[in-house]
Design an enzyme around this catalytic site. Structure first.
Site, short mmCIF file in Angstrom:
data_model
loop_
_atom_site.label_atom_id
_atom_site.label_comp_id
_atom_site.label_asym_id
_atom_site.label_seq_id
_atom_site.Cartn_x
_atom_site.Cartn_y
_atom_site.Cartn_z
N GLY A 12 38.02 50.06 51.62
CA GLY A 12 39.43 50.46 51.68
C GLY A 12 40.46 49.98 52.80
O GLY A 12 41.23 50.70 53.05
N SER A 13 40.26 48.71 53.18
CA SER A 13 41.04 48.26 54.22
C SER A 13 42.53 47.80 53.68
O SER A 13 43.56 48.37 54.48
CB SER A 13 40.58 46.91 54.83
OG SER A 13 40.84 45.98 54.07
N ASN A 14 42.48 47.67 52.55
CA ASN A 14 44.01 47.75 51.85
C ASN A 14 44.84 48.96 51.60
O ASN A 14 45.86 49.12 52.02
CB ASN A 14 43.92 46.96 50.53
CG ASN A 14 43.94 45.31 50.69
OD1 ASN A 14 44.99 44.83 50.99
ND2 ASN A 14 42.93 44.62 50.43
N LYS A 91 37.07 48.90 38.74
CA LYS A 91 36.96 49.28 37.46
C LYS A 91 37.97 49.17 36.47
O LYS A 91 39.13 49.00 36.86
CB LYS A 91 36.62 50.92 37.26
CG LYS A 91 35.04 51.08 37.94
CD LYS A 91 34.10 50.98 36.92
CE LYS A 91 32.62 51.14 37.66
NZ LYS A 91 31.61 50.98 37.06
N ILE A 93 40.94 50.14 33.76
CA ILE A 93 41.66 51.34 33.76
C ILE A 93 41.64 51.59 32.20
O ILE A 93 42.10 50.92 31.51
CB ILE A 93 43.21 51.44 34.11
CG1 ILE A 93 43.32 50.61 35.73
CG2 ILE A 93 43.94 52.34 34.15
CD1 ILE A 93 42.68 51.62 36.55
N ASN A 107 47.81 45.87 41.11
CA ASN A 107 46.43 45.40 41.48
C ASN A 107 46.68 44.30 42.76
O ASN A 107 47.76 43.52 42.32
CB ASN A 107 45.86 44.97 40.51
CG ASN A 107 44.46 44.38 41.10
OD1 ASN A 107 43.72 45.27 41.85
ND2 ASN A 107 43.84 43.24 40.69
N HIS A 109 44.74 40.92 44.48
CA HIS A 109 43.67 40.13 43.97
C HIS A 109 43.50 38.92 45.09
O HIS A 109 44.76 38.24 45.35
CB HIS A 109 43.72 39.59 42.82
CG HIS A 109 42.58 38.60 42.40
ND1 HIS A 109 41.52 39.39 41.70
CD2 HIS A 109 42.05 37.36 42.11
CE1 HIS A 109 40.40 38.45 41.67
NE2 HIS A 109 41.05 37.26 41.92
N ASP A 150 42.98 40.90 35.79
CA ASP A 150 43.65 40.01 36.34
C ASP A 150 44.67 38.98 35.64
O ASP A 150 44.82 37.91 35.95
CB ASP A 150 42.65 38.93 37.00
CG ASP A 150 41.70 39.59 37.99
OD1 ASP A 150 42.11 40.61 38.47
OD2 ASP A 150 40.62 39.38 38.15
N GLU A 179 46.44 39.67 52.59
CA GLU A 179 46.64 40.97 51.81
C GLU A 179 47.34 42.27 52.56
O GLU A 179 48.19 42.96 51.80
CB GLU A 179 45.17 41.35 51.24
CG GLU A 179 44.45 40.23 50.54
CD GLU A 179 43.28 40.85 49.97
OE1 GLU A 179 43.30 42.06 49.58
OE2 GLU A 179 42.20 40.21 49.99
C1 GAR Z 1 40.20 42.89 48.72
O1 GAR Z 1 39.90 41.65 49.18
C2 GAR Z 1 40.87 42.92 47.20
O2 GAR Z 1 41.87 41.60 47.18
C3 GAR Z 1 39.75 42.61 46.49
O3 GAR Z 1 38.53 43.34 47.02
C4 GAR Z 1 38.84 43.68 48.47
C5 GAR Z 1 38.74 45.09 48.90
O4 GAR Z 1 39.02 45.22 50.15
N1 GAR Z 1 40.08 43.04 45.05
C6 GAR Z 1 39.42 42.19 43.94
O5 GAR Z 1 38.53 41.36 44.05
C7 GAR Z 1 39.93 42.51 42.69
N2 GAR Z 1 39.68 41.79 41.50
P1 GAR Z 1 39.29 46.52 50.71
O6 GAR Z 1 38.44 47.67 49.99
O7 GAR Z 1 39.05 46.30 52.35
O8 GAR Z 1 40.87 46.61 50.62
#
Ligand code: GAR
Length: 200
Positions: A12-14, A91, A93, A107, A109, A150, A179
């Site tokens: 969950g850093s984003n 997952k 949607i 999203n 990516h 995607d 990101e």
């Molecule tokens: C992030 O790098 C995000 O872009 C990626 O998962 C990571 C989640 O990190 N998402 C995908 O690959 C979607 N296809 P986070 O939990 O620290 O935000």
């Protein structure tokens, strides 16, 4: 003030970057609910610590996919959410949630889509594939979510240079830094109407 719902699967850093941007006022929105398909997700604990309402919704809580989809839609609409952000949500949607939030599910990516997207392309797998392909640059894509992984309309992209000595792990760190900035910036542009989403 727009209301956000965030869907997460992992650390969950984003999600935290979005919550922080809301707290600091650089993003004029509030996070109303964080939903994870993983009841043990670190992200749920972090969101709770920020006093955000959290829920675990998955095939464990709702074995019937249709009921899971209904529960997701009802939770988001019940929280009066305007935009749904997928912040590392792994997952698909469901069709009811997609219909209720058509062109309002966004999203992030970790590559320059359409390169290195699709099923199985998530997290570190993406960076491994980029390095294996000998790419000189990669980046971040923010896009609308539709029925396919995607494939929805691209709203924003930012590039990141791949250094000759980068490993998937070092590249992941560089991309993640971008990101954390680009996600909140793009959502603010949507709120400001400098990015116009298709009609819904
Ligand atoms: C992030 O790098 C995000 O872009 C990626 O998962 C990571 C989640 O990190 N998402 C995908 O690959 C979607 N296809 P986070 O939990 O620290 O935000």
């Amino acid at each position: 003030m727009k209301k956000l719902g965030i869907l997460v699967s992992g650390r969950g850093s984003n999600m935290l970057a979005i919550i922080d941007a809301c707290e600091q006022g650089s993003l004029s929105a509030s996070v109303e609910v964080v939903i994870s398909n993983n009841g043990d997700s670190v992200a749920l604990t972090l969101a709770k610590e920020k006093n955000i309402y959290v829920e675990h919704l998955s095939s464990c809580t709702h074995p019937d996919p249709d009921q899971l989809d209904v529960a997701m839609t009802e939770l988001l609409t019940g929280c009066d959410v305007d935009y749904v952000l997928l912040a590392g949500f792994m997952k698909k949607i469901g069709p009811k949630t997609l219909a209720a939030y058509k062109s309002r599910i966004i999203n992030i990516h970790p590559s320059l889509l359409p390169k290195f997207g699709g099923q199985g392309m998530f997290g570190i797998n993406v960076h491994k594939a980029v390095i294996d392909a000998g790419e000189k640059e990669t980046g971040v894509t923010i896009h609308l979510v539709d029925e396919e992984y995607d494939k929805g309309s691209i709203l924003a992209q930012r590039t990141v240079a791949v250094a000759p000595d980068d490993t998937p792990e070092t590249l992941a760190v560089k991309v993640l830094k971008v990101e954390h900035v680009l996600f909140a910036e793009t959502i603010q542009k949507i709120i400001d109407n400098s990015i116009i989403l298709p009609d819904h």
